[in-house]
Design an enzyme around this catalytic site. Sequence first.
Site, mmCIF file in Angstrom:
data_model
loop_
_atom_site.group_PDB
_atom_site.id
_atom_site.type_symbol
_atom_site.label_atom_id
_atom_site.label_comp_id
_atom_site.label_asym_id
_atom_site.label_seq_id
_atom_site.Cartn_x
_atom_site.Cartn_y
_atom_site.Cartn_z
ATOM 1 C CB SER A 234 -0.868 -0.018 1.263
ATOM 2 O OG SER A 234 -1.425 1.241 1.510
ATOM 3 C CE1 TYR B 217 -4.083 -2.497 5.738
ATOM 4 C CE2 TYR B 217 -3.451 -0.186 5.725
ATOM 5 C CZ TYR B 217 -3.816 -1.329 5.048
ATOM 6 O OH TYR B 217 -3.905 -1.310 3.684
ATOM 7 C CE LYS C 145 -1.673 -4.087 3.260
ATOM 8 N NZ LYS C 145 -2.004 -5.358 2.608
HETATM 9 N N1 UFG Z 1 -12.699 11.021 3.423
HETATM 10 C C1 UFG Z 1 -13.737 11.908 3.742
HETATM 11 N N2 UFG Z 1 -14.888 11.390 4.249
HETATM 12 C C2 UFG Z 1 -15.065 10.051 4.443
HETATM 13 C C3 UFG Z 1 -14.010 9.157 4.112
HETATM 14 C C4 UFG Z 1 -12.835 9.689 3.617
HETATM 15 O O1 UFG Z 1 -13.601 13.123 3.580
HETATM 16 O O2 UFG Z 1 -16.138 9.649 4.929
HETATM 17 C C5 UFG Z 1 -11.463 11.566 2.853
HETATM 18 C C6 UFG Z 1 -10.253 11.271 3.705
HETATM 19 O O3 UFG Z 1 -10.104 12.251 4.702
HETATM 20 C C7 UFG Z 1 -9.147 11.284 2.652
HETATM 21 C C8 UFG Z 1 -9.833 10.773 1.386
HETATM 22 O O4 UFG Z 1 -11.228 10.938 1.625
HETATM 23 O O5 UFG Z 1 -8.744 12.593 2.429
HETATM 24 C C9 UFG Z 1 -9.566 9.320 1.105
HETATM 25 O O6 UFG Z 1 -9.882 8.573 2.268
HETATM 26 P P1 UFG Z 1 -10.002 6.977 2.235
HETATM 27 O O7 UFG Z 1 -10.350 6.533 3.628
HETATM 28 O O8 UFG Z 1 -10.902 6.554 1.139
HETATM 29 O O9 UFG Z 1 -8.560 6.516 1.832
HETATM 30 P P2 UFG Z 1 -7.168 6.765 2.581
HETATM 31 O O10 UFG Z 1 -6.321 7.540 1.657
HETATM 32 O O11 UFG Z 1 -7.309 7.223 3.965
HETATM 33 O O12 UFG Z 1 -6.793 5.245 2.714
HETATM 34 C C10 UFG Z 1 -5.775 4.659 2.080
HETATM 35 C C11 UFG Z 1 -6.136 3.208 1.771
HETATM 36 C C12 UFG Z 1 -6.226 2.433 3.046
HETATM 37 C C13 UFG Z 1 -4.982 2.663 3.872
HETATM 38 C C14 UFG Z 1 -4.833 4.115 4.166
HETATM 39 C C15 UFG Z 1 -3.654 4.338 5.071
HETATM 40 O O13 UFG Z 1 -7.377 3.133 1.096
HETATM 41 O O14 UFG Z 1 -6.334 1.062 2.753
HETATM 42 O O15 UFG Z 1 -4.681 4.785 2.947
HETATM 43 O O16 UFG Z 1 -3.622 5.620 5.546
HETATM 44 F F1 UFG Z 1 -5.073 2.028 5.033
#
Ligand code: UFG
Length: 339
Positions: free
Chosen positions: A125, A150, A154
Amino acid sequence: MKKTVLVSGGAGFIGSHVTVELAQAGYDVVIADNFSNCDETNYKGVCAILGRQMPLVRMDFCDAAAVEALFAKYPIDAVIHFAAFKAVGESVAEPLMYYRNNLLSFVNILEAARKKGCNVLFSSSATVYGETDQLPVTEASPRQPATSPYGNTKQMCEDILRDSVKAYPGVRGIALRYFNPIGAHPSALIGELPRGVPNNLVPFITQTAVGKRECLSVFGNDYPTPDGTCLRDYIDIVDLAKAHVCAVTRMCEGRMKEDYEIFNVGTGRPLSVLELINAFERVNGVKLNWKFAPRRAGDVVAIWADPTRAEQELGWRAERSIDETVKAAWAWEKKLAGK
Ligand code: UFG
């Protein structure tokens, strides 16, 4: 001769899409899953897309004897390992559960691969890069200390693979570092099925649009980005799945330049949360109920891939547009809702 690929966690979101692409590219695929974090929806969808029952083994990769028996039963040329827990928050609350499951399952696979001398592809990831100001990130960008158990699993699994490849002749490995996989198969027969309240952005968007959730919270509007919301590299799930076919083929055809290789799997195109919401609304003609909310703990401001290496070495690049991707995500959610 046809090659056989074992897909651990093959009934999950990424595993099911990878199974379809591998089978369509001419590989024999064996799906193994313990269904701890999914039901049979995607497995049935895979069989429907491919028009045949796919071999399915119900098993837990933490069970070393079961892993050994699996490798004894099938002529496995390569294994792709997806079977792992993946919720960041849960990993903070239950670290031992994450270390036990995610590390032990991988060690068991490597033990079996070592005996057989087979190729191993690990699903890593972009989280391993953490917060970085070198954007876009290349595979040479330094990894940052993990901010959750988590993320730590990775990093540790990458290292376990690297060390195993070095020590055991006949084992070769590739780690693919995914950015943000989203979307669904264009058939709407397989897609993302989060349990409970989704953590990730796109399932939350589609569930809000379909009426399962009242309102989407956009976490933070004061980040140092053009519109104040976080930037990510959203990669279509089918594109992502195809990267696995390229990587497996490279391994099986003996075209690796080193015995352990790492590739970013992203588009190279940053998108803000608001840009993604706008694309979803525009393409699908849906008005989404959303509001700004405080920043979410642990979110990095911005991260996106430099996908050059995957393009040059794997001959892979992301092809689907964000419009196609959010359209597929919406078609899948509507299908689930019976609309
Ligand atoms: N976000 C929102 N509202 C939500 C969900 C997410 O505004 O309800 C925003 C988050 O703040 C972020 C973006 O959308 O800015 C993406 O968020 P995600 O949760 O979809 O994805 P992430 O980038 O946080 O997650 C990724 C991978 C995960 C991993 C993570 C580690 O999808 O598997 O990075 O930080 F664990």
